[in-house]
Motif scaffolding. Structure first.
Motif, PDB file in Angstrom:
ATOM      1  N   TYR A  73      33.829  42.469  37.649  1.00 55.28           N
ATOM      2  CA  TYR A  73      33.933  42.637  39.067  1.00 55.28           C
ATOM      3  C   TYR A  73      32.332  42.872  39.442  1.00 55.28           C
ATOM      4  N   GLN A 100      31.340  45.991  37.204  1.00 55.37           N
ATOM      5  CA  GLN A 100      32.391  46.693  36.999  1.00 55.37           C
ATOM      6  C   GLN A 100      33.491  45.983  35.975  1.00 55.37           C
ATOM      7  N   ILE A 117      49.466  54.944  38.307  1.00 47.24           N
ATOM      8  CA  ILE A 117      48.599  54.528  39.502  1.00 47.24           C
ATOM      9  C   ILE A 117      48.806  53.214  39.590  1.00 47.24           C
ATOM     10  N   PRO A 166      45.471  48.122  41.921  1.00 48.39           N
ATOM     11  CA  PRO A 166      45.049  47.013  42.976  1.00 48.39           C
ATOM     12  C   PRO A 166      45.094  45.369  42.404  1.00 48.39           C
ATOM     13  N   VAL A 194      43.130  43.313  42.618  1.00 48.13           N
ATOM     14  CA  VAL A 194      41.999  42.777  41.938  1.00 48.13           C
ATOM     15  C   VAL A 194      42.069  43.054  40.497  1.00 48.13           C
ATOM     16  N   LEU A 235      40.804  58.809  37.563  1.00 45.87           N
ATOM     17  CA  LEU A 235      41.261  58.000  38.735  1.00 45.87           C
ATOM     18  C   LEU A 235      41.792  58.810  39.953  1.00 45.87           C
ATOM     19  N   PHE A 268      33.786  54.370  44.291  1.00 45.87           N
ATOM     20  CA  PHE A 268      34.602  53.305  44.826  1.00 45.87           C
ATOM     21  C   PHE A 268      34.562  52.111  43.962  1.00 45.87           C
ATOM     22  N   LEU A 269      35.519  51.754  43.186  1.00 45.07           N
ATOM     23  CA  LEU A 269      35.498  50.667  42.193  1.00 45.07           C
ATOM     24  C   LEU A 269      36.229  49.280  42.670  1.00 45.07           C
ATOM     25  N   PHE A 270      36.039  48.250  42.151  1.00 47.71           N
ATOM     26  CA  PHE A 270      36.572  47.246  42.405  1.00 47.71           C
ATOM     27  C   PHE A 270      36.886  46.855  44.071  1.00 47.71           C
ATOM     28  N   GLY A 271      35.616  46.773  44.513  1.00 49.24           N
ATOM     29  CA  GLY A 271      35.698  46.659  45.968  1.00 49.24           C
ATOM     30  C   GLY A 271      36.245  47.646  46.621  1.00 49.24           C
ATOM     31  N   ALA A 320      38.925  49.259  45.867  1.00 47.07           N
ATOM     32  CA  ALA A 320      40.440  49.251  45.554  1.00 47.07           C
ATOM     33  C   ALA A 320      40.781  50.328  44.930  1.00 47.07           C
ATOM     34  N   LEU A 321      39.835  50.898  44.197  1.00 52.86           N
ATOM     35  CA  LEU A 321      40.101  52.139  43.300  1.00 52.86           C
ATOM     36  C   LEU A 321      39.097  53.160  43.508  1.00 52.86           C
TER      37      LEU A 321
END
Lengths: 454, 116
Positions: free
Chosen positions: A371, A391, A406, A409, A411, B8, B28-31, B33-34
């Motif tokens: 990503y 990432q 968790i 997401p 993505v 996380l 803030f990871l993956f846009g 999202a995490l």
């Protein structure tokens, strides 16, 4: 120049099929034979690490064509020295039928005899014995199979040891080897959900012809697919001939699991969820499996994967970094080296596609997908110029996220795929393979055998 | 070589660190999202973690992963207690080795599935 590719011939020129479906013939073949109940290979702690029934299935249904049965001493030597069968076709691993000295003495069989192999207490296959030999030093054999830093310096980085599951499988073989040819006389039925993913080479070739797939690229898996895998499949499939590959075959390796792997059921249904969810439409994507207790032999394993998938009718095979690897025994690009320029110390001065009696399936060596927050998309490492910001999709990171409960997401995991993970998590009370799962699978296996009175 | 560790943050953890001064340290990871705390782990600390928990490994990103879930949970507790991502947090976690291992033994047989 031929612009359009065609389905490659099976490795060795013809598909091996050694399955008898006529019970009358089956009974005739088994009549009066001494009987041996197949036992799992166990490690020093008594934990199952292999069941030879999976090799018998893969041989008799043609996945491992042109191999027809357990290897003899001359073939074993040739595979160890040159990675070739006695008929010259390349092959990476010894396939052996091993017995303890005690069991061998009890059976009292020799060359020319036929042995009835029982599985789960029921007739399963026969072995027509052509040779009996002994391998005293299986640890030395295991080293020769996987290589050493001294003998295979191009790709072997560390000596193999008891932490390597494939090395342990060979080290734990019994000493007496029976060579010959297997024939399945009582074809098993697969339990759900395995039954709907069973597509041995004869059927897969017919299926791809029916679908009009001239070109098919294979994706090797032993994982529930995250979105990085999905992008690998989609993008690798852009290769082909005059157009991208018509089909994408996912072929999961189903066999003894390691703690921490996802359950087999979740792997198969997770990949199916990718097409059910339309992320790769089902008209272009199919999920299948091969029975094999994975040896984690990186370049050698990739050669076996090439053989299996060529036999299934694939024209292309995608290979990534650390293919079928565990630990840091091999160079992370060992598989790509084998398929690109060869590994001379393993007997291949050129790519396994360019040596005599080699493979016809074409490699698609891929780098990785990550990503990229700057591109704001899932990017190919060979294209994206933001390696500092990347990432990565790390399988162990994702497993950690799942285990902590968790919600991943979209993505990272498609929701449909995660639902499959949770479905099997509820069934087994655990998201990954733990001791209870491994034990149950090896006791019950993936199959049922019908009654056959011989 | 120094390693990293990602802690996380789900909604519950995220709300529990609000107002602690740790918000600025969230990655803030993956846009986006995490959400996670990305901790720097010294070579010494990394060795101690790897030696204490035999499932722990370093992944292709250079992150320590595959630690017991109990380890991750205790690590977050210690971060929240110390309001810090410093080395002292790892020391505090390792002092709770027995407790973590006891919880990890239970978690190897059963983990409750989330309701989705």
């Amino acid at each position: 120049m031929t612009m359009r590719m065609t389905t490659p011939l099976p490795h060795g020129g013809r598909l091996v099929e050694r399955v008898v479906t006529d019970p009358v013939l089956a009974k005739k073949l088994a009549k009066g034979c001494p009987v041996y109940d197949i036992k799992p290979t166990v490690n020093e702690k008594g934990v199952p690490v292999r069941n030879v029934y999976r090799e018998i299935m893969s041989i008799c249904y043609g996945f491992f064509s042109p191999v027809e049965g357990p290897m003899g001493s001359a073939e074993l030597e040739r595979v160890l020295n040159e990675r070739r069968l006695l008929n010259d076709w390349i092959f990476p691993f010894p396939l052996l039928f091993d017995l303890s000295q005690e069991d061998y003495k009890k059976l009292g069989v020799g060359p020319g005899d036929r042995l009835l192999l029982r599985l789960k207490g029921k007739p399963f296959a026969v072995l027509d014995i052509s040779e009996v030999f002994v391998v005293d030093d299986r640890e030395a054999m295991a080293h020769r199979i996987f290589g050493t830093p001294e003998n295979n310096p191009e790709v072997v980085k560390e000596p193999f040891d008891k932490k390597h599951p494939g090395w342990v499988i060979y080290k734990c073989h019994n000493p007496v080897m029976l060579a010959g040819k297997y024939t399945i006389i009582n074809p098993p039925t697969f339990k759900p959900p395995f039954d709907r993913f069973w597509l041995p080479p004869r059927q897969s070739r017919a299926e791809y012809a029916k679908r009009g797939w001239r070109t098919v690229i294979n994706h090797q898996t032993r994982n529930v697919p995250h979105v990085g895998h999905e992008f690998l499949m989609k993008n690798a499939a852009y290769t082909g001939d005059i157009e991208p590959c018509n089909g994408i075959q996912v072929n999961a390796i189903i066999g003894v699991k390691r703690r921490g792997d996802y359950p087999d059921e979740a792997i198969l249904e997770g990949h199916e969820a990718v097409n059910k969810g339309g992320y790769i439409k089902p008209e272009r994507h199919i999920v299948t499996f091969t029975l094999w207790d994975m040896r984690y032999g990186n370049p050698l394993e990739s050669m076996l994967h090439g053989i299996v998938r060529q036999n299934m009718g694939c024209t292309h095979h995608m290979f990534g970094r650390d293919h079928a690897a565990v630990g840091e025994y091999y160079d992370m690009y060992a598989t790509q080296i084998l398929w690109d320029k060869g590994i001379p110390s393993f007997g291949f001065p050129k790519s396994v596609c360019e040596v005599p009696y080699g493979l016809q399936i074409r490699p698609q060596n891929m780098a990785e997908f990550w990503y990229c927050p700057k591109c704001n998309e899932i990017a190919y490492s060979g294209s994206c110029g933001h390696s500092k910001e990347k990432q990565k999709f790390s399988g162990s990171f994702i497993r950690g996220m799942v285990a902590e409960g968790i919600y991943p997401p979209g993505v990272i995991f498609r929701p449909e795929v995660y639902e499959v993970v949770v479905k099997w998590w509820k069934k087994f009370n655990y998201p990954f393979c733990n001791e209870a799962y491994v034990k149950r699978v090896e006791e019950e296996l993936e199959i049922n055998l019908p009654d056959l009175d011989v | 070589m120094a390693k990293k560790f990602a802690v996380l943050l789900d909604d519950k953890r995220f709300s529990s660190v609000k107002g602690s001064g740790l918000e600025d340290k969230i990655d803030f990871l993956f846009g986006g999202a995490l959400k996670a705390f990305i901790m720097d782990i010294s070579e010494d600390e990394a060795k101690k973690i790897m030696n204490t928990f035999d499932t722990a490994r370093v992944d292709s990103r250079g992150y320590i992963t595959d630690t017991p879930i109990a380890f991750n949970r205790v690590l977050f507790e210690e971060i929240a207690k110390a309001k810090s991502l410093g080395g002292e947090v790892i020391g505090a976690v390792l002092k709770r080795e027995k407790e973590i291992k006891d919880m990890a033994a239970k978690e190897s047989d059963f983990l409750p599935a989330p309701e989705i």
